[in-house]
Structure formats: structure tokens, C-alpha cells
Design a protein around this motif. Sequence first.
Motif, mmCIF file in Angstrom:
data_model
loop_
_atom_site.group_PDB
_atom_site.id
_atom_site.type_symbol
_atom_site.label_atom_id
_atom_site.label_comp_id
_atom_site.label_asym_id
_atom_site.label_seq_id
_atom_site.Cartn_x
_atom_site.Cartn_y
_atom_site.Cartn_z
ATOM 1 N N GLY A 1 0.816 -1.213 0.000
ATOM 2 C CA GLY A 1 0.000 0.000 0.000
ATOM 3 C C GLY A 1 0.847 1.259 0.000
ATOM 4 O O GLY A 1 0.517 2.255 -0.653
ATOM 5 N N LEU A 2 1.973 1.221 0.745
ATOM 6 C CA LEU A 2 2.868 2.376 0.773
ATOM 7 C C LEU A 2 3.576 2.554 -0.568
ATOM 8 O O LEU A 2 3.775 3.691 -1.039
ATOM 9 N N LEU A 3 3.948 1.440 -1.206
ATOM 10 C CA LEU A 3 4.637 1.521 -2.499
ATOM 11 C C LEU A 3 3.747 2.119 -3.582
ATOM 12 O O LEU A 3 4.223 2.875 -4.438
ATOM 13 N N ILE A 4 2.459 1.767 -3.564
ATOM 14 C CA ILE A 4 1.559 2.313 -4.585
ATOM 15 C C ILE A 4 0.887 3.601 -4.091
ATOM 16 O O ILE A 4 0.048 4.169 -4.779
ATOM 17 N N ARG A 5 1.243 4.002 -2.861
ATOM 18 C CA ARG A 5 0.723 5.237 -2.273
ATOM 19 C C ARG A 5 -0.806 5.258 -2.217
ATOM 20 O O ARG A 5 -1.450 6.218 -2.630
ATOM 21 N N ASP A 6 -1.357 4.171 -1.692
ATOM 22 C CA ASP A 6 -2.814 4.045 -1.572
ATOM 23 C C ASP A 6 -3.167 3.828 -0.100
ATOM 24 O O ASP A 6 -2.920 2.752 0.454
ATOM 25 N N ILE A 7 -3.724 4.830 0.527
ATOM 26 C CA ILE A 7 -4.041 4.766 1.960
ATOM 27 C C ILE A 7 -5.092 3.714 2.263
ATOM 28 O O ILE A 7 -5.106 3.119 3.349
ATOM 29 N N PHE A 8 -5.974 3.433 1.303
ATOM 30 C CA PHE A 8 -7.043 2.470 1.553
ATOM 31 C C PHE A 8 -6.534 1.033 1.498
ATOM 32 O O PHE A 8 -7.168 0.135 2.046
ATOM 33 N N VAL A 9 -5.416 0.821 0.831
ATOM 34 C CA VAL A 9 -4.789 -0.501 0.810
ATOM 35 C C VAL A 9 -3.902 -0.678 2.041
ATOM 36 O O VAL A 9 -3.914 -1.719 2.695
ATOM 37 N N ALA A 10 -3.141 0.358 2.370
ATOM 38 C CA ALA A 10 -2.217 0.280 3.502
ATOM 39 C C ALA A 10 -2.916 0.499 4.844
ATOM 40 O O ALA A 10 -2.484 -0.035 5.873
ATOM 41 N N GLY A 11 -3.998 1.270 4.851
ATOM 42 C CA GLY A 11 -4.653 1.693 6.090
ATOM 43 C C GLY A 11 -4.970 0.590 7.082
ATOM 44 O O GLY A 11 -4.562 0.677 8.257
ATOM 45 N N PRO A 12 -5.697 -0.475 6.686
ATOM 46 C CA PRO A 12 -6.036 -1.523 7.652
ATOM 47 C C PRO A 12 -4.807 -2.164 8.291
ATOM 48 O O PRO A 12 -4.819 -2.530 9.459
ATOM 49 N N SER A 13 -3.721 -2.281 7.514
ATOM 50 C CA SER A 13 -2.515 -2.925 8.022
ATOM 51 C C SER A 13 -1.743 -2.046 8.995
ATOM 52 O O SER A 13 -0.873 -2.536 9.713
ATOM 53 N N VAL A 14 -2.050 -0.748 9.009
ATOM 54 C CA VAL A 14 -1.422 0.130 9.990
ATOM 55 C C VAL A 14 -1.804 -0.324 11.399
ATOM 56 O O VAL A 14 -1.018 -0.217 12.348
ATOM 57 N N LEU A 15 -3.003 -0.851 11.542
ATOM 58 C CA LEU A 15 -3.458 -1.412 12.811
ATOM 59 C C LEU A 15 -3.121 -2.892 12.905
ATOM 60 O O LEU A 15 -2.727 -3.389 13.964
ATOM 61 N N GLY A 16 -3.243 -3.596 11.777
ATOM 62 C CA GLY A 16 -3.042 -5.040 11.775
ATOM 63 C C GLY A 16 -1.616 -5.466 12.071
ATOM 64 O O GLY A 16 -1.387 -6.458 12.771
ATOM 65 N N THR A 17 -0.636 -4.718 11.563
ATOM 66 C CA THR A 17 0.760 -5.100 11.761
ATOM 67 C C THR A 17 1.180 -5.062 13.226
ATOM 68 O O THR A 17 1.717 -6.054 13.744
ATOM 69 N N PRO A 18 0.950 -3.956 13.940
ATOM 70 C CA PRO A 18 1.327 -3.965 15.365
ATOM 71 C C PRO A 18 0.554 -4.997 16.181
ATOM 72 O O PRO A 18 1.102 -5.578 17.129
ATOM 73 N N LEU A 19 -0.714 -5.245 15.823
ATOM 74 C CA LEU A 19 -1.485 -6.259 16.542
ATOM 75 C C LEU A 19 -0.900 -7.656 16.324
ATOM 76 O O LEU A 19 -0.830 -8.471 17.246
ATOM 77 N N SER A 20 -0.485 -7.937 15.095
ATOM 78 C CA SER A 20 0.100 -9.250 14.809
ATOM 79 C C SER A 20 1.456 -9.403 15.498
ATOM 80 O O SER A 20 1.809 -10.493 15.953
ATOM 81 N N ILE A 21 2.224 -8.309 15.587
ATOM 82 C CA ILE A 21 3.496 -8.352 16.311
ATOM 83 C C ILE A 21 3.238 -8.636 17.792
ATOM 84 O O ILE A 21 3.945 -9.430 18.425
ATOM 85 N N LEU A 22 2.207 -8.000 18.339
ATOM 86 C CA LEU A 22 1.853 -8.216 19.735
ATOM 87 C C LEU A 22 1.457 -9.665 19.979
ATOM 88 O O LEU A 22 1.783 -10.253 21.025
ATOM 89 N N GLN A 23 0.758 -10.266 19.019
ATOM 90 C CA GLN A 23 0.393 -11.678 19.142
ATOM 91 C C GLN A 23 1.637 -12.548 19.245
ATOM 92 O O GLN A 23 1.705 -13.467 20.065
ATOM 93 N N LEU A 24 2.644 -12.264 18.399
ATOM 94 C CA LEU A 24 3.880 -13.046 18.426
ATOM 95 C C LEU A 24 4.641 -12.849 19.740
ATOM 96 O O LEU A 24 5.224 -13.794 20.274
ATOM 97 N N VAL A 25 4.624 -11.621 20.247
ATOM 98 C CA VAL A 25 5.273 -11.336 21.532
ATOM 99 C C VAL A 25 4.593 -12.133 22.651
ATOM 100 O O VAL A 25 5.267 -12.743 23.498
ATOM 101 N N LEU A 26 3.257 -12.130 22.642
ATOM 102 C CA LEU A 26 2.513 -12.877 23.658
ATOM 103 C C LEU A 26 2.774 -14.374 23.535
ATOM 104 O O LEU A 26 2.875 -15.086 24.542
ATOM 105 N N TYR A 27 2.890 -14.844 22.306
ATOM 106 C CA TYR A 27 3.171 -16.276 22.094
ATOM 107 C C TYR A 27 4.518 -16.647 22.713
ATOM 108 O O TYR A 27 4.632 -17.657 23.414
ATOM 109 N N CYS A 28 5.542 -15.824 22.450
ATOM 110 C CA CYS A 28 6.872 -16.082 23.011
ATOM 111 C C CYS A 28 6.847 -16.005 24.536
ATOM 112 O O CYS A 28 7.549 -16.756 25.223
#
Length: 254
Positions: free
Chosen positions: A184-211
Motif C-alpha cells: 500500500g505504501l509503495l503504490i501510495r494508496d491509503i485504503f490498501v495500507a490503512g487496515p494494516s497500519v493497525l493489523g501489523t502492530p497487533l500481529s506483532i503483539l500476538q507473536l510477543v505474547l506467544y513467546c
Amino acid sequence: MAETIRMVIAVLGNAASMSLYAAPVVTFKRVIRKKSTEEFSCIPYIIGLLNCLLFTWYGLPVVSCKWENFPIVTVNGVGIVLELSYVLIYFWFASSKGKVKVALTAIPVVLVFCIIAAVSAFAFHDSRHRKLLVGSIGLVVSVTLYGSPLVAMKKVIQTKSVEFMPLTLSLCSFFSSTLWLIYGLLIRDIFVAGPSVLGTPLSILQLVLYCRYRKGSVAEEPSKGDQEKGNSEKVDMEMGKVETNVTNHMNENS
């Protein structure tokens, strides 16, 4: 070179997202085997269907400029087929009351999509305004799908066990959200990148909790008697954890 990088990231993002869409297959094998929807909810799949419909429409040339968002069409097109299958299977095996609930939820959702599609196609005459309408609504729908991972993470913290949060799905969620964020950042489209702005840190937090809690899960060996007693409960938890995590990155659609 830049175009090649974008395409590679899009292909990898598609693969990760499709693995998430396919995760509820385990749940619905159980539904078909038992011929009952038990305590499972149809809401995540109906909202997921709406999400896929919106972003497939967003990626088509009617809304986007030509086929600039073709990778979004492919992954969400597969998502439509899978989510619709889940909803139909749920409807088929649901009780009479459950069937009414599915109908009362799914029909308005489909109507909402049809209205959005009609308005974007006929009320606006340029790609910019069409993308703004469909993308904004799709972004809101995608963000709502992040409530489920929060529930799963809460259970992990409460039980100090990762039973409710499989590592495979957490990794797929991380790769999917990260790849779509980069794309989304490469094509400069906020609607493609937007959901992942929240999804990426949440998924990282899941991995941290798993460890953090995986050792506790391994250390806590159930007694032989408890194993027999908890057999059916373990199956239920296994199905519930898959259903919970899959709703996470349907936004990876974006």
C-alpha cells in the motif's frame, strides 16, 4: 525494478492472506461432521464477506484506474468464494432460529454492498471520487475485523496459555498485514495500507505474547485423568481459536 518489487510483494501478500481465508475450513469440517453450528457465530464470516466484496469492487477498473489494483481483486475474489461458502454452510446446518439470524444479517449486508456499488458507479464519474467512497467504507469495515484478535490476546493473558492463539495463524497474520502495508505504501494508496497500519502492530503483539506464554503452555502437562475429561473441550478450543484468529487480516485484503 520497482514494478517487479511491487508484484513480488503482492504475490506474497496474496499467499499469506489466502492462508488466513482458508483457516475456517477446519471449523466448518467440524460443522459438517456434527451437522450442527453449535456455539459458533456467523457474524465474522458475513462481515468478512462484505469486506471482500468491497475491496474486490475497489480493485476493479470500474473504481480503480484500469487494473492498477489487480492483486487486490485476486485475493479478495478468492475471499468472496470462501466466505460465501462458510455462510452457506452455516445457514444449511443452523437451527431454524439460526437460519433467521443469518438471513437477517446477510441480506442487509449484501444490500448495503449493492447500494455502495451502484452509487459509486453511477453517482460519480471519475476514479478519484469512486475510490474515496468505496475505499473509505472498506477501511471502516476492515478495522472492525480487528476486534477478534484483541479477544484472543485477552484470553492468552488471562489463561497464560497460547491454546487460543496458534503460532501458524499468528505468523500468517503478521506476514499478510506487513506485506500489504508495504504494498500500500509503495503504490501510495491509503485504503490498501490503512487496515494494516493497525493489523501489523497487533500481529506483532500476538507473536510477543506467544513467546511470552508458550513455555507455560508446554510446562503445564494435564494429568491422565484430566486428559480424558478435557478431550472434547480441547477440540472446542482448537476450533474456537482458529475462528477467532481468522478474522484478523481479512483486512489484509486491503
